[in-house]
Design an enzyme around this catalytic site. Structure first.
Site, mmCIF file in Angstrom:
data_model
loop_
_atom_site.group_PDB
_atom_site.id
_atom_site.type_symbol
_atom_site.label_atom_id
_atom_site.label_comp_id
_atom_site.label_asym_id
_atom_site.label_seq_id
_atom_site.Cartn_x
_atom_site.Cartn_y
_atom_site.Cartn_z
ATOM 1 N N ARG A 115 0.761 -1.334 -0.035
ATOM 2 C CA ARG A 115 -0.078 0.145 0.090
ATOM 3 C C ARG A 115 0.894 0.992 0.160
ATOM 4 N NH1 ARG A 115 -5.195 1.359 3.529
ATOM 5 N NH2 ARG A 115 -6.036 -0.034 1.916
ATOM 6 N N HIS A 142 -7.278 0.886 -6.478
ATOM 7 C CA HIS A 142 -7.624 -0.099 -5.089
ATOM 8 C C HIS A 142 -8.312 -1.530 -5.509
ATOM 9 C CE1 HIS A 142 -7.663 -1.424 -1.046
ATOM 10 N NE2 HIS A 142 -8.605 -0.389 -0.485
ATOM 11 N N GLN A 145 -9.998 -4.018 -3.084
ATOM 12 C CA GLN A 145 -11.502 -3.814 -2.553
ATOM 13 C C GLN A 145 -12.469 -4.046 -3.574
ATOM 14 O OE1 GLN A 145 -12.199 -1.841 0.578
ATOM 15 N NE2 GLN A 145 -14.321 -2.616 -0.206
ATOM 16 N N ASP A 237 -17.007 7.435 -1.491
ATOM 17 C CA ASP A 237 -15.719 7.276 -0.653
ATOM 18 C C ASP A 237 -15.556 8.628 -0.321
ATOM 19 O OD1 ASP A 237 -13.408 6.290 0.286
ATOM 20 O OD2 ASP A 237 -12.481 6.348 -1.658
ATOM 21 N N CYS A 278 -15.973 1.847 0.928
ATOM 22 C CA CYS A 278 -14.858 1.104 1.142
ATOM 23 C C CYS A 278 -14.371 1.087 2.449
ATOM 24 C CB CYS A 278 -13.626 1.353 0.233
ATOM 25 S SG CYS A 278 -13.459 3.306 0.345
ATOM 26 N N ARG A 306 -13.419 -8.619 2.173
ATOM 27 C CA ARG A 306 -11.912 -8.304 1.878
ATOM 28 C C ARG A 306 -11.184 -9.503 2.127
ATOM 29 N NH1 ARG A 306 -9.993 -3.090 1.681
ATOM 30 N NH2 ARG A 306 -8.248 -4.339 1.274
#
Ligand code: CP
Ligand code: NVA
Length: 323
Positions: A115, A142, A145, A237, A278, A306
């Site tokens: 990440r 991402h 996700q 988001d 997310c 996840r």
């Protein structure tokens, strides 16, 4: 569609998960199918061993709750182990080249989840290392996700192709990965973002081309109510992502009062729509508490997925493709 019993059209040949754009529709569906099987096995208490003796290095240059916990728990459940490496502690954070880091870790571990900020850092790791590289979030994408999101949508809707997902807010890493993943599976995507915060035009063009090939539509507009009309899935988001803390006030001014999933948005979407985020979320900003904590919200199923989706990713990239 019976995703659990999905029959692969081609062998799975990907070495890395850098972006979903690199994976074919068939490869994404293979991954989702395996995730469903792995989830069912885990719930039934069946042992999973595909990562036996294997180690995943997890490099974090940004904060995380879900990604860190789900990869570490997932690797353990598959019989392997995971190492948490913060860039605040490892030499990469003091300027050791990515190429050297990639070559050193390739001698010791079996995969790297990272990440970080720049997508090009992942490409560099993949170029110089000899082990799978998994994108745990960059400023651009991402993908893990979105695999969990697709799994959640399938579980709640029983299908993927032909649905409509609406994303309201910043044209960020989530917007990019959602556009790419959904467009490959024939899901319509409508994005509503203010001017200056629309998704990157290059990735939008990729998504539009994917959609043309897979019989769906990708649109970008400014009006949330237009985007959310008849949507099956509502997504939002945060207005300021990790690394954009200094722009928070300016972003608030651009998004506040308009770019929010709230009761007005629910009125124009399908009555049985689901709400995804997310996480982490800011109640009262991009989503009201009534929606995120209300009957349409499936955010904790999504967070749980996840774990299952990433176990499938690790099984495919590091474990020979079986649980
Ligand atoms: N959604 C997500 O990636 O959460 P974390 O930042 O907690 O990992
Ligand atoms: N867009 C958010 C996603 C967090 C999971 C960020 O990058 O901070």
């Amino acid at each position: 569609m019976d995703l659990m019993n999905y029959q692969a059209k081609e062998p799975f040949t990907q070495k890395h998960l850098l972006t979903l754009q690199d994976w074919s529709e068939d490869e994404i569906l293979q991954c989702l199918s395996l995730a469903l099987k792995i989830k069912a096995m885990q719930k039934a208490g069946q042992k999973q061993t595909c990562l036996s003796g294997k180690t995943l290095a997890m490099i974090f240059a940004k904060s995380s709750t879900r990604t860190r916990v789900s990869f570490e728990v997932g690797a353990t459940q598959l019989g392997g182990s995971a190492l948490f490496l913060s860039t605040a502690d490892i030499q990469l954070g003091r300027g050791e080249p990515i190429s050297d880091t990639a070559q050193v870790l390739s001698r010791m571990v079996d995969g790297i989840m990272i990440r970080t900020f720049k997508q090009s850092d992942l490409e560099e790791l993949a170029k110089h290392g000899s082990i799978p590289i998994i994108n745990g979030l960059t400023d651009e994408f991402h993908p893990c996700q979105v695999l969990a999101d697709l799994l959640t949508i399938y579980e709640h809707k029983g299908t993927l192709k032909g649905l409509k997902l609406a994303f309201v807010g910043d044209g960020n890493n989530m917007a990019h990965s959602l556009m790419l993943g959904c467009s490959k599976l024939g899901i319509d995507v409508a994005i509503a973002s203010p001017d200056g915060y629309k998704p990157n035009p290059t990735y939008t063009a990729w998504a539009v081309a994917n959609a043309e090939k897979h019989g769906s539509k990708v649109t970008v507009c400014t009006d949330p109510l237009e985007a959310c009309k008849d949507a099956d899935v509502l997504y939002t988001d945060v207005w300021a992502s990790m690394g954009q803390e200094g722009e928070a006030a300016q972003r608030r001014a651009a998004f506040e009062g308009v770019y929010q999933i709230n009761d007005k948005v629910l009125e124009v979407s399908k009555p049985d729509c689901i709400f995804l985020h997310c996480l982490p979320a800011h109640r009262g900003e991009e989503v009201t508490a009534e929606v995120i904590d209300g009957p349409h919200s499936v955010i904790f199923d999504e967070a749980e997925n996840r774990l299952h989706a990433q176990k499938a990713v690790m099984a495919l990239l590091m474990g020979g493709g079986k649980a």
